[in-house]
Design an enzyme around this catalytic site. Structure first.
Site, PDB file in Angstrom:
ATOM      1  CG  ASP A  50      -0.122   0.009   2.528  1.00 53.91           C
ATOM      2  OD1 ASP A  50      -0.385   0.845   3.404  1.00 53.91           O
ATOM      3  OD2 ASP A  50       0.791  -0.845   2.648  1.00 53.91           O
ATOM      4  CD  GLU A  51      -1.065   4.772   2.946  1.00 51.64           C
ATOM      5  OE1 GLU A  51      -1.894   5.664   3.124  1.00 51.64           O
ATOM      6  OE2 GLU A  51      -0.391   4.253   3.879  1.00 51.64           O
TER       7      GLU A  51
END
Lengths: 475, 492
Positions: free
Chosen positions: A331-332
């Site tokens: 993620d991210e």
């Protein structure tokens, strides 16, 4: 004190609503049942239990017996939950009018799986027939017994004389969803092992069956790796803020005894600052023009050393954590550092990725997936991995966490045939004033568009985790 | 002064760069060097100066010495300072306390002086204060200056809070054990065997607080917020009407009956005797007029009194009578702002507590209005800590400046302080401590320290350290942000 708009009237309204749903029977015996079993038939006939007399045992026809540790431990634990914390009343045993419940006999029908670890297809169903003098708890596997014991313990209460009482009842139960988890984050704040164990206890009381252990992140690396001890030596908050191999073993076994899977998350290539402290050249050095800025970004996806490290690392993880699945994060991922790095720029050109760094992320994740397959584990990833068009093998589980339009995301993911884990509406760390549990309760995980997307595939470990618009029996 | 304050801030920051001192709240004036003195537990003692007004036998300080000994030396080992640092050969083996005025067996009051001077150098280790209450504040600061190694509900004293506002009863329950009206407790508490505060409980709380220089300000909120009084005092609450028939429900205290005032007279006689602080909090907030409106007897009364349709006048009538009753017992009172907003005629020495953030006006404007009318004010509106939200909300709390309203210096002097509130709708013994601390610390500093101490970076590091110190002292204070403490809170 302030505006009481929330208070009494709202609460009364809520109670009225609940009262309507709950079938009429002995009011007190319905209380405390949480979660509500699939089917509950309760009679007003009461049975009493005497702590000195009552015991939980194995039925003679059961495939499990006294050598089954998971059940022996559970019998002892549930006896304690039922009788241990109450005020004991030393009255004459048979002075009460109600008939006695002397025993709970536990019968496991199929091969018990007593020494196994639970997995996503574990059978947690059970039936519980409470009638005097012997109640029967029947389940296909030990996992159902654990769930049934919890329900059984919730049925018992003390009347105003202190007598342990239970209603005659017949319960048939099984979970609607096979993956019901809690995520804990031990990187932003170290959680002492005792706290984790207490969480596992509370999870079992609520019939949760997955501990998603987000164990490391940017801020700290408390996981003590045997292959790479410097990771925690340099990356943990302090040498005492560490999970030793023994700590991890304790957590896994404590969970297993409660029918709870432990799925570790080692989040990469972003969220990995703390890895760089103990593993040189793992993270991408960021650049300011032509010189290194001194800061580091996500894991460096262009070096062979990265993948040989990951290979060795995840080989260790695959042996330490017995669950079939490992959560890989994904993620991210921030691209600026990659963008700034001249070696990476060159690599991008070589590969023909242009300036699309999503392609570089894809490149990394795919190599990581290969490593995970090599160690025969399954993967769970955050939704970005799907959103950024990584080629996912069938069976990779996508965890939906972004709140905006999460139902659409669920549709998109399931449309491609991947199992979904829903977290977006359940970020309990986002505290707010008042009875926020109501909005968590009101979430309907299958409230998304997906007619005809029923995926009930149960082979080679690929399992449906979300049904699209099939009316579940419980609604 | 502003200039030198800044300089001292920098000096101290440099001294503290290597190690953080969990000094909270920030003292008015602090000067420090990087000289360090060791303290050996077995050698160290707190001592009364020979000419101090407080001497051995002064329970407040004797107890405090014990408490701070435990806090300082409770853990087994003593942290070894870095040999690279400058170390002094002189050790500190005592702290001499000199209290100027006697008053050891008394209770702290609104007027109590809490100032102190703490001097640690080669020549002396000396704590001077006007009163024992100041000595307590100084001892706390001393304890925070000492680092020690890693080992209470004394947390208010750790933050130099000095008033415990005990909102004792309300609509849902009446846990106060009244000896004049035992039925109030028997019928009004959640469980009269377990969920009550007996006279002995109250005595213990008051003394425990006193030993820490904390006043106990009790609140018996009327005429609204009184549902729980009804079962034990039939006839006290107003019967509501549905048309011409009683509806079966009850509203605020019935202001038109003589029996009401006889009851209040007797009840507050008891309260005045049980709670020694000069002030009582009489509530007066959120009075819902609809039940009064519906009641025909009250309608008659309104006509007779010429109040028309203005129920604020009826509320006023009640409160005024109540205030007269309480004044007759030699008590002062604090009330919520509605009493002022609704133009109840109150005595000039009434303290008005401002709790509403936006209505009828912003709380700053309310402070201006209250002080303009020459009343003293307590600020709570921006400090409702029960209103939790995600993230570092302590910053908003910290940045409140209670005197940032338009007014003369005389007006500003009427703002006597404020209170952090932790209302109990969603709070009990499972979550009171983490929800209150360390966020209340932000309020503590705002109310103790200079108005110039507002730098969030400086505060953030110090408050995080102070939070770790609270943990070490056994207070289950929640984290402010990402990070860690040497000694984490462990489940037992």
């Amino acid at each position: 004190m302030e505006q009481r708009g929330w208070g009494l009237p709202r609460l009364l309204g809520l109670l009225a609503l609940l009262a309507v749903q709950v079938p009429r029977s002995s009011a007190s015996s319905y209380m405390g049942l949480w979660p509500l079993p699939l089917s509950v038939e309760m009679s007003p006939r009461l049975l009493r239990l005497s702590p000195e007399n009552f015991h939980i045992g194995h039925d003679s026809s059961s495939t499990a017996g006294p050598s089954c540790t998971i059940l022996q431990e559970a019998f002892r634990r549930y006896y304690d939950y039922i009788f241990g914390f109450y005020k004991w009343h030393r009255g004459p045993a048979k002075s009460h009018a109600a008939p006695e419940l002397e025993q709970l006999l536990v019968s496991v029908v199929l091969d018990s799986q007593c020494n196994a670890f639970p997995n996503v297809s574990s059978d947690e169903s059970y039936s519980l027939l409470v009638k005097g003098p012997v109640a029967i708890l029947k389940a296909n596997r030990v996992w159902g017994v654990l769930r049934g014991l919890e329900t059984f313990s919730q049925l018992i209460y003390q009347d105003s004389y202190g007598t342990f009482t239970i209603n005659e009842s017949n319960i048939v139960d099984s979970p609607r969803f096979p993956h019901r988890g809690i995520l804990i984050d031990t990187a932003r704040h170290y959680l002492p092992v005792k706290t984790i164990l207490k969480t596992l206890d509370a999870m079992a009381f609520n019939k949760f069956n997955v501990l998603h252990w987000h164990i490391v992140d940017d801020q700290s690396f408390p996981y003590q790796s045997i292959t790479f001890p410097q990771l925690s030596n340099k990356g943990s908050y302090s040498l005492s803020h560490v999970y030793t191999p023994n700590d991890v073993r304790i957590v896994i076994e404590y969970a297993r005894l409660r029918g709870i899977r432990v799925i570790p998350e080692f989040d990469t290539p972003g969220h990995a600052q703390s890895w760089g402290k103990g593993q040189k050249d793992l993270l991408t050095p960021c650049y300011h023009g032509h010189t290194q800025s001194g800061t580091f970004g996500p894991i460096n996806p262009i070096l062979n050393t990265t993948y040989s490290f990951l290979s060795k690392f995840f080989n260790e993880i695959s042996t330490v954590f017995p669950d079939h699945f490992i959560h890989l994060g994904g993620d991210e991922v921030e691209f600026q550092c990659w963008e700034s790095n001249p070696d990476i720029q060159k690599f991008m050109q070589q590969k023909g990725f242009g300036t699309d760094f999503k392609k570089l992320e894809v490149f990394y994740i795919q190599k990581l997936f290969n490593i995970i397959s090599t160690v025969n584990k399954g993967s769970i990833v955050w939704q970005e991995v799907f959103d950024n068009n990584v080629k996912l093998q069938p069976g990779v589980v996508v965890q939906v966490w972004k709140y905006g339009d999460y139902a659409k995301e669920q549709s998109r993911v399931t449309a491609e045939g991947f199992p979904v884990l829903l977290s977006a509406p359940w970020y309990l760390d986002y505290i707010s004033y008042g009875q926020d549990w109501v909005k968590y309760y009101n979430v309907e995980p299958l409230d998304f568009d997906g007619l005809g997307q029923v995926l009930l595939v149960r082979d080679s470990g690929v399992v449906k985790m979300s049904e699209a618009h099939r009316m579940p029996t419980r609604d | 002064m502003a200039g030198s304050a800044l300089w001292f801030f920098l000096l101290l920051a440099a001294a503290l760069a290597g190690r953080a001192t969990a000094l909270w709240p920030w003292p008015q004036y602090i000067q420090t060097s990087d000289l360090r003195y060791p303290i050996f537990p077995h050698n160290f003692q707190f001592q009364y100066h020979v000419s101090s007004a407080a001497q051995p036998g002064c329970s407040v300080l004797d107890e405090a010495f014990q408490r701070y000994r435990d806090l300082l030396f409770g853990s087994d080992f003593w942290h070894r300072p870095d040999p690279a640092e400058k170390q002094h050969t002189l050790e500190i083996n005592s702290l001499v306390i000199h209290v100027a005025t006697p008053g050891c067996d008394q209770l702290p009051s609104l007027e109590s002086a809490e100032n102190y001077t703490l001097t640690i150098n080669d020549e002396q280790n000396f704590l001077f204060s006007e009163t024992v209450w100041g000595a307590l504040r100084g001892l706390e600061t001393f304890s925070q200056l000492v680092w020690r190694s890693p080992e209470g509900t004394d947390v208010m004293a750790y933050s130099k809070f000095n008033v415990f506002h005990w909102h004792m009863v309300d609509d849902p329950s009446f846990p106060y054990e009244s000896f004049t009206f035992p039925e109030l407790t028997r019928k009004g508490s959640y469980n009269p065997a377990t969920h009550i505060y007996t006279a002995q409980d109250v005595k213990e709380v008051i003394e425990y607080a006193r030993l820490r220089g904390i006043r106990v300000l009790v609140e018996f909120d009327t005429p609204g917020h009184t549902q729980s009084w009804g079962p034990g005092a039939p006839g006290l609450l107003t019967p509501c009407y549905s048309g011409s028939q009683p509806s079966g429900t009850f509203g605020p205290v019935n202001p038109i009956l003589n029996s009401t005032y006889e009851f209040m007279s007797t009840f507050f006689l008891e309260v005045s005797s049980v709670f020694p602080d000069f002030y009582l909090h009489l509530g007066g907030d959120e009075v819902d007029f609809s039940c009064w409106k519906s009641n025909p007897d009250i309608q008659d009364f309104m006509k007779k009194k010429g109040f028309g349709n203005d129920f604020k006048k009826l509320e006023s009538f009640y409160i005024q009578t109540l205030l007269d009753i309480v004044s007759a017992y030699g008590k002062g009172y604090v009330v919520w702002q509605e009493v002022f907003d609704n133009k109840v005629k109150v005595r000039p020495d009434t303290i008005i507590q401002v709790w509403r953030e936006e209505a009828p006006v912003s709380y700053m404007k309310e402070l201006e209005l209250v002080t303009n009318a020459s009343f003293r004010a307590l600020l709570s509106a921006p400090w409702y800590l029960n209103h939790i939200t995600y993230g570092p909300d302590w910053e908003k709390v910290y940045m409140v400046e209670p005197l940032a309203f338009d007014g003369t210096p005389e007006q500003k002097a009427l703002v006597i302080g404020g209170e952090a509130c932790m209302w109990g709708e969603y709070v009990d013994s499972t979550n009171l401590v983490p929800r209150l601390w360390p966020r209340a610390g932000a309020v503590a500093e705002r109310l103790w320290s200079s108005k110039l101490v507002t730098n969030l970076d400086f505060a953030s590091k110090r408050l995080a350290d102070f939070r770790c110190e609270l943990l070490r002292r056994g207070i289950q204070a929640q984290p402010l942000n990402v990070g860690y403490c040497e000694q984490e809170f462990e489940e037992t």
